[in-house]
Design a protein around this motif. Structure first.
Motif, PDB file in Angstrom:
ATOM      1  N   ARG A   5      27.048  54.865   7.583  1.00 25.06           N
ATOM      2  CA  ARG A   5      26.371  53.574   7.749  1.00 25.06           C
ATOM      3  C   ARG A   5      27.224  52.653   8.620  1.00 25.06           C
ATOM      4  O   ARG A   5      26.719  51.994   9.532  1.00 25.06           O
ATOM      5  CB  ARG A   5      26.117  52.941   6.374  1.00 25.06           C
ATOM      6  CG  ARG A   5      25.586  51.528   6.391  1.00 25.06           C
ATOM      7  CD  ARG A   5      24.316  51.274   7.164  1.00 25.06           C
ATOM      8  NE  ARG A   5      23.278  52.232   6.937  1.00 25.06           N
ATOM      9  CZ  ARG A   5      22.306  52.505   7.813  1.00 25.06           C
ATOM     10  NH1 ARG A   5      22.242  51.877   8.959  1.00 25.06           N
ATOM     11  NH2 ARG A   5      21.406  53.396   7.548  1.00 25.06           N
ATOM     12  N   ALA A   6      28.531  52.615   8.371  1.00 24.36           N
ATOM     13  CA  ALA A   6      29.422  51.770   9.167  1.00 24.36           C
ATOM     14  C   ALA A   6      29.419  52.216  10.628  1.00 24.36           C
ATOM     15  O   ALA A   6      29.410  51.381  11.542  1.00 24.36           O
ATOM     16  CB  ALA A   6      30.839  51.817   8.600  1.00 24.36           C
ATOM     17  N   THR A   7      29.409  53.514  10.859  1.00 21.73           N
ATOM     18  CA  THR A   7      29.372  54.036  12.228  1.00 21.73           C
ATOM     19  C   THR A   7      28.092  53.620  12.928  1.00 21.73           C
ATOM     20  O   THR A   7      28.108  53.173  14.071  1.00 21.73           O
ATOM     21  CB  THR A   7      29.488  55.576  12.212  1.00 21.73           C
ATOM     22  OG1 THR A   7      30.731  55.936  11.616  1.00 21.73           O
ATOM     23  CG2 THR A   7      29.415  56.143  13.612  1.00 21.73           C
ATOM     24  N   LEU A   8      26.954  53.753  12.245  1.00 18.57           N
ATOM     25  CA  LEU A   8      25.671  53.365  12.841  1.00 18.57           C
ATOM     26  C   LEU A   8      25.603  51.857  13.084  1.00 18.57           C
ATOM     27  O   LEU A   8      25.026  51.410  14.076  1.00 18.57           O
ATOM     28  CB  LEU A   8      24.515  53.820  11.962  1.00 18.57           C
ATOM     29  CG  LEU A   8      24.280  55.328  11.943  1.00 18.57           C
ATOM     30  CD1 LEU A   8      23.233  55.678  10.906  1.00 18.57           C
ATOM     31  CD2 LEU A   8      23.873  55.837  13.312  1.00 18.57           C
ATOM     32  N   ASP A   9      26.201  51.066  12.182  1.00 13.57           N
ATOM     33  CA  ASP A   9      26.193  49.619  12.352  1.00 13.57           C
ATOM     34  C   ASP A   9      26.961  49.185  13.601  1.00 13.57           C
ATOM     35  O   ASP A   9      26.657  48.158  14.199  1.00 13.57           O
ATOM     36  CB  ASP A   9      26.781  48.925  11.125  1.00 13.57           C
ATOM     37  CG  ASP A   9      25.852  48.994   9.923  1.00 13.57           C
ATOM     38  OD1 ASP A   9      24.648  49.277  10.116  1.00 13.57           O
ATOM     39  OD2 ASP A   9      26.322  48.777   8.793  1.00 13.57           O
ATOM     40  N   GLN A  10      27.938  49.982  14.020  1.00  8.85           N
ATOM     41  CA  GLN A  10      28.754  49.641  15.180  1.00  8.85           C
ATOM     42  C   GLN A  10      28.239  50.290  16.465  1.00  8.85           C
ATOM     43  O   GLN A  10      28.827  50.120  17.518  1.00  8.85           O
ATOM     44  CB  GLN A  10      30.199  50.082  14.948  1.00  8.85           C
ATOM     45  CG  GLN A  10      30.848  49.351  13.801  1.00  8.85           C
ATOM     46  CD  GLN A  10      32.198  49.928  13.455  1.00  8.85           C
ATOM     47  OE1 GLN A  10      32.734  50.754  14.162  1.00  8.85           O
ATOM     48  NE2 GLN A  10      32.739  49.481  12.338  1.00  8.85           N
ATOM     49  N   SER A  11      27.161  51.030  16.380  1.00  9.36           N
ATOM     50  CA  SER A  11      26.649  51.750  17.541  1.00  9.36           C
ATOM     51  C   SER A  11      25.896  50.820  18.492  1.00  9.36           C
ATOM     52  O   SER A  11      25.659  49.666  18.182  1.00  9.36           O
ATOM     53  CB  SER A  11      25.731  52.880  17.083  1.00  9.36           C
ATOM     54  OG  SER A  11      24.610  52.328  16.430  1.00  9.36           O
ATOM     55  N   VAL A  12      25.532  51.348  19.639  1.00  6.16           N
ATOM     56  CA  VAL A  12      24.821  50.599  20.661  1.00  6.16           C
ATOM     57  C   VAL A  12      23.523  51.332  20.984  1.00  6.16           C
ATOM     58  O   VAL A  12      23.522  52.536  21.206  1.00  6.16           O
ATOM     59  CB  VAL A  12      25.684  50.499  21.944  1.00  6.16           C
ATOM     60  CG1 VAL A  12      24.927  49.783  23.051  1.00  6.16           C
ATOM     61  CG2 VAL A  12      26.986  49.791  21.655  1.00  6.16           C
ATOM     62  N   HIS A  20      14.646  55.284  23.163  1.00  6.55           N
ATOM     63  CA  HIS A  20      15.928  54.622  23.012  1.00  6.55           C
ATOM     64  C   HIS A  20      16.976  55.661  22.662  1.00  6.55           C
ATOM     65  O   HIS A  20      16.707  56.599  21.907  1.00  6.55           O
ATOM     66  CB  HIS A  20      15.868  53.575  21.901  1.00  6.55           C
ATOM     67  CG  HIS A  20      14.952  52.443  22.207  1.00  6.55           C
ATOM     68  ND1 HIS A  20      15.347  51.345  22.938  1.00  6.55           N
ATOM     69  CD2 HIS A  20      13.645  52.240  21.914  1.00  6.55           C
ATOM     70  CE1 HIS A  20      14.331  50.507  23.065  1.00  6.55           C
ATOM     71  NE2 HIS A  20      13.276  51.027  22.443  1.00  6.55           N
ATOM     72  N   THR A  21      18.170  55.493  23.191  1.00  3.17           N
ATOM     73  CA  THR A  21      19.278  56.366  22.869  1.00  3.17           C
ATOM     74  C   THR A  21      20.271  55.570  22.043  1.00  3.17           C
ATOM     75  O   THR A  21      20.642  54.455  22.415  1.00  3.17           O
ATOM     76  CB  THR A  21      19.973  56.867  24.164  1.00  3.17           C
ATOM     77  OG1 THR A  21      19.025  57.585  24.922  1.00  3.17           O
ATOM     78  CG2 THR A  21      21.150  57.759  23.835  1.00  3.17           C
ATOM     79  N   LEU A  22      20.691  56.129  20.934  1.00  2.00           N
ATOM     80  CA  LEU A  22      21.670  55.480  20.081  1.00  2.00           C
ATOM     81  C   LEU A  22      23.028  56.060  20.417  1.00  2.00           C
ATOM     82  O   LEU A  22      23.255  57.263  20.271  1.00  2.00           O
ATOM     83  CB  LEU A  22      21.336  55.736  18.607  1.00  2.00           C
ATOM     84  CG  LEU A  22      22.224  55.062  17.586  1.00  2.00           C
ATOM     85  CD1 LEU A  22      22.094  53.547  17.692  1.00  2.00           C
ATOM     86  CD2 LEU A  22      21.842  55.513  16.192  1.00  2.00           C
ATOM     87  N   ARG A  23      23.933  55.241  20.930  1.00  2.00           N
ATOM     88  CA  ARG A  23      25.280  55.673  21.290  1.00  2.00           C
ATOM     89  C   ARG A  23      26.197  55.462  20.096  1.00  2.00           C
ATOM     90  O   ARG A  23      26.385  54.346  19.641  1.00  2.00           O
ATOM     91  CB  ARG A  23      25.810  54.870  22.474  1.00  2.00           C
ATOM     92  CG  ARG A  23      24.899  54.913  23.669  1.00  2.00           C
ATOM     93  CD  ARG A  23      25.321  55.998  24.593  1.00  2.00           C
ATOM     94  NE  ARG A  23      24.433  55.966  25.759  1.00  2.00           N
ATOM     95  CZ  ARG A  23      24.274  56.969  26.553  1.00  2.00           C
ATOM     96  NH1 ARG A  23      24.915  58.077  26.348  1.00  2.00           N
ATOM     97  NH2 ARG A  23      23.462  56.888  27.577  1.00  2.00           N
ATOM     98  N   VAL A  24      26.735  56.550  19.575  1.00  4.16           N
ATOM     99  CA  VAL A  24      27.599  56.487  18.401  1.00  4.16           C
ATOM    100  C   VAL A  24      28.963  57.061  18.764  1.00  4.16           C
ATOM    101  O   VAL A  24      29.064  58.203  19.186  1.00  4.16           O
ATOM    102  CB  VAL A  24      27.002  57.287  17.218  1.00  4.16           C
ATOM    103  CG1 VAL A  24      27.921  57.253  16.028  1.00  4.16           C
ATOM    104  CG2 VAL A  24      25.630  56.753  16.857  1.00  4.16           C
ATOM    105  N   THR A  25      30.000  56.250  18.612  1.00  9.10           N
ATOM    106  CA  THR A  25      31.366  56.707  18.835  1.00  9.10           C
ATOM    107  C   THR A  25      31.971  56.987  17.469  1.00  9.10           C
ATOM    108  O   THR A  25      32.165  56.072  16.671  1.00  9.10           O
ATOM    109  CB  THR A  25      32.186  55.626  19.560  1.00  9.10           C
ATOM    110  OG1 THR A  25      31.528  55.314  20.779  1.00  9.10           O
ATOM    111  CG2 THR A  25      33.587  56.097  19.850  1.00  9.10           C
ATOM    112  N   ALA A  26      32.226  58.251  17.201  1.00 10.61           N
ATOM    113  CA  ALA A  26      32.760  58.633  15.899  1.00 10.61           C
ATOM    114  C   ALA A  26      33.418  60.008  16.004  1.00 10.61           C
ATOM    115  O   ALA A  26      33.226  60.729  16.980  1.00 10.61           O
ATOM    116  CB  ALA A  26      31.642  58.679  14.860  1.00 10.61           C
TER     117      ALA A  26
END
Length: 69
Positions: A5-12, A20-26
């Motif tokens: 959830r924290a990772t998704l909250d910080q995504s772009v 839409h593309t969700l950019r997740v840095t993890a």
């Protein structure tokens, strides 16, 4: 699931083409967990996923597999 959830909250979210593309840095473990959570989108029996959802999940999995090598 707090880490995911924290990772998704910080995504772009990026507008690209028709969707839409969700950019997740993890770390890879988080990406693997996110893939596990969207497993119903892989077209399994009883799934209500539309073709675009299945394709998006498949492409995300392929990108993750390529990075893990």
């Amino acid at each position: 699931m707090p880490t995911e959830r924290a990772t998704l909250d910080q995504s772009v979210t990026v507008r690209r083409g028709q969707g839409h593309t969700l950019r997740v840095t993890a770390v890879p473990a988080i990406h693997r967990r996110l893939l596990d959570l969207c497993q119903p989108l892989d077209g399994s029996p009883g799934s209500t996923a539309v073709p675009a959802q299945r394709k998006a999940r498949r492409e995300y999995e392929n990108r993750g597999s390529a990075l893990a090598r």
